[in-house]
Design a protein around this motif. Structure first.
Motif, PDB file in Angstrom:
ATOM      1  N   SER B 175      58.294  33.856  -8.697  1.00 59.23           N
ATOM      2  CA  SER B 175      59.524  34.590  -8.386  1.00 59.23           C
ATOM      3  C   SER B 175      60.572  34.259  -9.438  1.00 59.23           C
ATOM      4  O   SER B 175      61.114  33.157  -9.462  1.00 59.23           O
ATOM      5  CB  SER B 175      60.053  34.220  -7.000  1.00 59.23           C
ATOM      6  OG  SER B 175      61.393  34.662  -6.872  1.00 59.23           O
TER       7      SER B 175
ATOM      8  N   GLU C  83      68.746  36.575   0.610  1.00 55.01           N
ATOM      9  CA  GLU C  83      68.284  37.323   1.769  1.00 55.01           C
ATOM     10  C   GLU C  83      66.758  37.454   1.793  1.00 55.01           C
ATOM     11  O   GLU C  83      66.120  37.250   2.803  1.00 55.01           O
ATOM     12  CB  GLU C  83      68.934  38.718   1.742  1.00 55.01           C
ATOM     13  CG  GLU C  83      68.681  39.530   2.979  1.00 55.01           C
ATOM     14  CD  GLU C  83      69.304  40.916   2.871  1.00 55.01           C
ATOM     15  OE1 GLU C  83      70.364  41.037   2.230  1.00 55.01           O
ATOM     16  OE2 GLU C  83      68.722  41.860   3.404  1.00 55.01           O
ATOM     17  N   GLU C  84      66.178  37.800   0.630  1.00 57.68           N
ATOM     18  CA  GLU C  84      64.713  37.978   0.607  1.00 57.68           C
ATOM     19  C   GLU C  84      63.982  36.657   0.410  1.00 57.68           C
ATOM     20  O   GLU C  84      62.772  36.646   0.254  1.00 57.68           O
ATOM     21  CB  GLU C  84      64.297  38.932  -0.518  1.00 57.68           C
ATOM     22  CG  GLU C  84      64.833  40.346  -0.387  1.00 57.68           C
ATOM     23  CD  GLU C  84      66.055  40.547  -1.272  1.00 57.68           C
ATOM     24  OE1 GLU C  84      66.678  39.534  -1.665  1.00 57.68           O
ATOM     25  OE2 GLU C  84      66.385  41.704  -1.556  1.00 57.68           O
ATOM     26  N   TRP C  86      63.184  34.714  -1.950  1.00 60.38           N
ATOM     27  CA  TRP C  86      62.786  34.395  -3.326  1.00 60.38           C
ATOM     28  C   TRP C  86      62.018  33.071  -3.376  1.00 60.38           C
ATOM     29  O   TRP C  86      62.246  32.230  -4.242  1.00 60.38           O
ATOM     30  CB  TRP C  86      63.994  34.353  -4.260  1.00 60.38           C
ATOM     31  CG  TRP C  86      64.724  35.649  -4.352  1.00 60.38           C
ATOM     32  CD1 TRP C  86      64.285  36.862  -3.916  1.00 60.38           C
ATOM     33  CD2 TRP C  86      66.017  35.887  -4.920  1.00 60.38           C
ATOM     34  NE1 TRP C  86      65.219  37.833  -4.165  1.00 60.38           N
ATOM     35  CE2 TRP C  86      66.301  37.269  -4.777  1.00 60.38           C
ATOM     36  CE3 TRP C  86      66.966  35.072  -5.529  1.00 60.38           C
ATOM     37  CZ2 TRP C  86      67.487  37.840  -5.220  1.00 60.38           C
ATOM     38  CZ3 TRP C  86      68.153  35.642  -5.967  1.00 60.38           C
ATOM     39  CH2 TRP C  86      68.407  37.016  -5.815  1.00 60.38           C
TER      40      TRP C  86
END
Lengths: 316, 287, 235
Positions: B175, C83-84, C86
């Motif tokens: 990520s 929010e996601e 990560w």
């Protein structure tokens, strides 16, 4: 087709018809090479630019088309003009097979699978030298015999290129083209709107491959020789370069890109001597690094007004 | 005969693995297709050759200096030419990297022809005697190439697994945004990892230089092999790349002998296509 | 501790925040409320350095941080729980947490912070060796909060941590935030669509509407406000 596209097509034909009588004879060969790349990259532009399938094995298809046509001419005496059709068909059929296979993969994986396919084709051609002539290549007859063979070949190339251009322009503005763009831009949305995405993927891939096959057959009969180098990795790099320089997914991209990569490179070759490829690579690196938008950005620097015209021209 | 082929296959497979892990690393951290990977192999080979033949260094200094030079070159290439991928918002980073690395391939190859000349060169043997393993005779060069490749791959695997920087690289792969907000400087890690990847390719080239000899166009085949290794092992997996390299090396050597040497290069591609289509997560990956 | 003045942020060519001014004191628990698309995430991501503001200043501990890259902001003691999430899918829970302590300034307090995280969310200790992608939604959110804490931040910003979670898990996470605020004296900035819960546990709140601050004040006062009651609490 839009008015601009018709004008461009007419200009191409007229310029092409005049060229052999005003330019030195070496230019018919160079323009023929230009035609080959234009047809080949129009095919790739349909696959990647329209449909969004990053095929890195596109150059396998001119090899398939070229060898098919040359082998048929040798063994059953098929006339080269029909060979063009046969080459396109053979490449198209192989395109259907590979297109069905690559429905399973996306993006980077698709790129590697198609590359692997191209290399396997290349290995087979080199290995089966009793059939294909191996690395030395395979001889193919000219379109007509006699002193006018090259000129006739040139006109055939010009005609094929114009045809490919017109077909890709019509596709671009058609409903079929819309389906292809939908697959490229948002496959899930396309699917949910009822577009048969699997069919259109294979369709786009096959259409591009068939044109590549025609290009290969044209090349074989024009140069009277088809050899494994037309399916090499270097050629694939050139295909990418042409389309991306010219404008990916646009109608004019392959033509503009081929013009710069083939004709401008040829014009410059003379006074570059043995350094032409090195200089070419350097320019390419600098151009990609500093003027990222390709010609678009150069045009913008030269004249913002011109940029709008260019944008209007390529239909964005 | 079979044993000899397997041992040869393992030796060459370890070199393939070394090429493949570099590419896997680069693909992970920077997410690009690098077509110039094989050119660093070529440059590494020439650097080893010149270190020995011109500067007169012994092989145990020549190979490290080749590694150092390719590291610097790789880092500079990233800094100057590939960094726009992460410093500026490029609309199509894939296209950018593709043309750029293809241009680099062309550039390095042409430059090599101009500088090194089109003829083949061969550095002196690193280890000028043969060794016997399980009754099979292999050259000292081959043994050295195999052992050093293995050590480098294991070293990289350990580094990526255990060190802070290695963990940061893995995090970046998984990520990018997550890595950023946790303090990974992607710009810096990109040039370091690009340097490391290129240095590994350079090491491979330097190690096999006395076995295969050098010419400006030798980068093509190892480029292809490293993509095969990466695809078979699973994108970004170091352990996968090691096993895939061995598998590819052995299968190719056996295939060339028992089936057809003309089809040797097709074996890797067929394996790659098979894995990509039917097992895209690679050898060890889970879906 | 955190001062934002006249902040204008553009996102995808559209203006997301309009001359926003706000101030957060040390050890405060502040919530930023508002409907979907009001600009809450944009605000937090701009503070964290993931977005570059068009205009305005952000100062953290008297140091301007607007336009500073995210990895530099991370080492200043300002952590974001996005929010996601990560999070890092193919890394273990433990490695995910270790990534939270990546800045060099944070590496000396790893053990203490990890113990604190495991004390807050015991389930994470049980799942220590498991890969992140095998966790449930609630566990992931806990891991995201835990990772944010690993750098021993002075200020923790959380972007809708309760989104899409079961009520019981939401309660666990929100009460953990209260503990973090009280025990660690960590300043907390929380964005929420779940306005009732957020106002219950926070001290102060800002209401964002269409990229502008529509209202601000004590959480208790806001909870009694007619506009909020009518539009957001459905009373």
């Amino acid at each position: 087709m839009k008015r601009n596209e018709i004008i461009v097509a007419v200009i191409m034909i007229v310029a092409g018809l005049i060229a052999p009588w005003v330019l030195p004879s070496v230019w018919t060969t160079i323009v023929s090479i230009f035609c080959y790349y234009a047809i080949l990259t129009i095919g790739w532009n349909i696959i990647f630019g329209y449909t969004g399938l990053f095929s890195y094995g596109h150059v396998a298809f001119p090899a398939i088309g070229g060898y098919t046509s040359a082998l048929l001419a040798e063994h059953i005496g098929l006339p080269p003009l029909l060979g063009l059709l046969a080459g396109g068909l053979a490449a198209g059929l192989m395109g259907v097979l590979i297109g069905l296979l690559i429905l399973r993969v996306r993006g980077f994986y698709l790129c590697l699978v198609t590359w692997a396919f191209a290399e396997v084709v290349n290995v087979v051609i080199k290995a089966e030298h009793e059939i294909t002539g191996g690395t030395g290549g395979f001889l193919a007859p000219s379109y007509v015999s006699g002193p006018n063979a090259e000129l006739v070949g040139y006109f055939i190339g010009l005609g094929l290129m114009t045809l490919a251009f017109v077909v890709s322009a019509i596709l671009y503005h058609s409903r079929w083209g819309l389906y292809l763009f939908a697959v490229r831009d948002d496959i899930d949305a396309a699917e949910s709107m009822g577009v048969k995405t699997r069919f259109w993927k294979v369709f786009g891939f096959t259409a591009g491959c068939a044109w590549a096959g025609v290009a290969g057959a044209f090349y074989a009969h024009y140069f009277n020789l088809v050899d494994p180098s037309i399916g090499g990795l270097d050629e694939m790099g050139k295909v990418c370069l042409i389309v991306i320089i010219g404008g990916l997914g646009t109608v004019y991209g392959p033509i503009l890109g081929s013009f710069f990569v083939v004709i401008v490179a040829e014009l410059l070759r003379g006074w570059m001597g043995g350094y032409s490829l090195l200089i070419f690579a350097t320019i390419m690196i600098l151009a990609v690094r500093f003027v990222r938008g390709g010609f678009m950005e150069i045009i913008q620097v030269v004249s913002p007004h011109l940029k709008n015209k260019y944008l209007a021209l390529i239909g964005k | 005969m079979l044993l000899e082929l397997i041992i040869r296959g393992i030796t060459i497979g370890l070199v393939y693995a070394l090429m493949g892990v570099g590419l896997a690393l680069l693909n992970g951290v920077m997410r690009i297709i690098n077509f110039a990977h094989g050119e660093f192999y070529m440059i590494g080979g020439y650097m080893a050759y010149y270190s020995m033949a011109v500067a007169g260094l012994p092989f145990y200094l020549a190979v490290p200096s080749a590694i150092a030079i390719t590291f610097i070159l790789g880092a500079v290439v990233e800094k100057l030419l590939l960094s726009p991928i992460h410093t500026q918002e490029i609309e199509k980073p894939m296209d950018y990297a593709l043309i750029m690395t293809f241009a680099l391939l062309l550039f390095f190859r042409q430059l090599a022809i101009k500088i090194f000349g089109p003829f083949r060169h061969k550095p002196p043997d690193y280890i000028p005697f043969d060794v016997h393993i399980l009754g099979v005779k292999i050259t000292g060069n081959e043994m050295l190439a195999g052992i050093v490749s293995l050590l480098l791959v294991l070293g990289l695997a350990l580094f990526i697994k255990k060190s802070w920087r290695g963990r940061g690289w893995r995090a970046t792969t998984l990520s990018r945004k997550g890595a950023k907000i946790n303090g990974v400087d992607i710009g810096k890690e990109s040039w370091i990892s690009c340097g490391v990847a290129c240095a590994l390719a350079g090491a491979a080239g330097a190690l096999v230089a006395p076995i295969f000899t050098l010419s400006p166009t030798i980068g093509g085949s190892p480029l292809v092999k490293s993509y095969e290794v990466m695809a078979i092992g699973g994108l970004g997996s170091i352990a996968g790349a090691l096993v895939a390299g061995l598998m590819l090396g052995v299968t190719e050597t056996l295939g060339a002998f028992y089936i057809s040497s003309a089809y040797k290069d097709a074996i890797g591609f067929l394996m790659m296509a098979f894995f990509l289509l039917f097992r895209p997560q690679g050898l060890f990956g889970q879906k | 501790m955190l001062n934002i003045e006249n902040l204008n942020v553009f996102y995808d060519g559209l203006q997301a925040l309009y001359s926003l001014t706000l101030e957060i004191q040390e050890e405060e628990f502040v919530c930023i409320l508002g409907p979907n698309g009001a600009g809450k995430s944009t605000l937090l991501q701009t503070i964290a350095g993931m977005l570059v503001p068009g205009q305005g200043t952000i100062t953290f501990k008297n140091r301007p941080i607007h336009g500073l890259a995210a990895h530099k902001v991370a080492s200043l003691g300002l952590a974001l729980v996005p929010e996601e999430g990560w999070l890092f899918g193919q890394m273990s829970v433990q490695e995910n947490l270790l990534m939270g302590a990546y800045p060099k300034t944070a590496r000396s307090t790893i053990k203490r912070q990890m113990d604190f995280v495991f004390d807050l969310f015991p389930i994470l200790e049980e799942r220590k060796k498991q890969q992140e992608e095998t966790l449930s939604g609630g566990e992931r959110q806990m891991l995201a909060v835990g990772r944010g804490l690993m750098s021993n931040p002075e200020m923790l910003m959380l972007d809708e941590p309760s989104l899409g979670l079961a009520p019981l898990v939401v309660k666990d996470i929100l009460s953990a935030l209260v503990r973090i605020n009280q025990e660690e004296k960590t300043t907390i900035v929380l964005t929420e669509q779940n306005i009732f819960h957020a106002l219950k546990i926070s001290q102060r709140g800002y209401l964002l509407e269409n990229g502008k601050i529509a209202m601000q004040g004590d959480s208790k006062v806001l909870l009694g406000n007619e506009h909020i009651k009518k539009n957001y609490l459905g009373i």
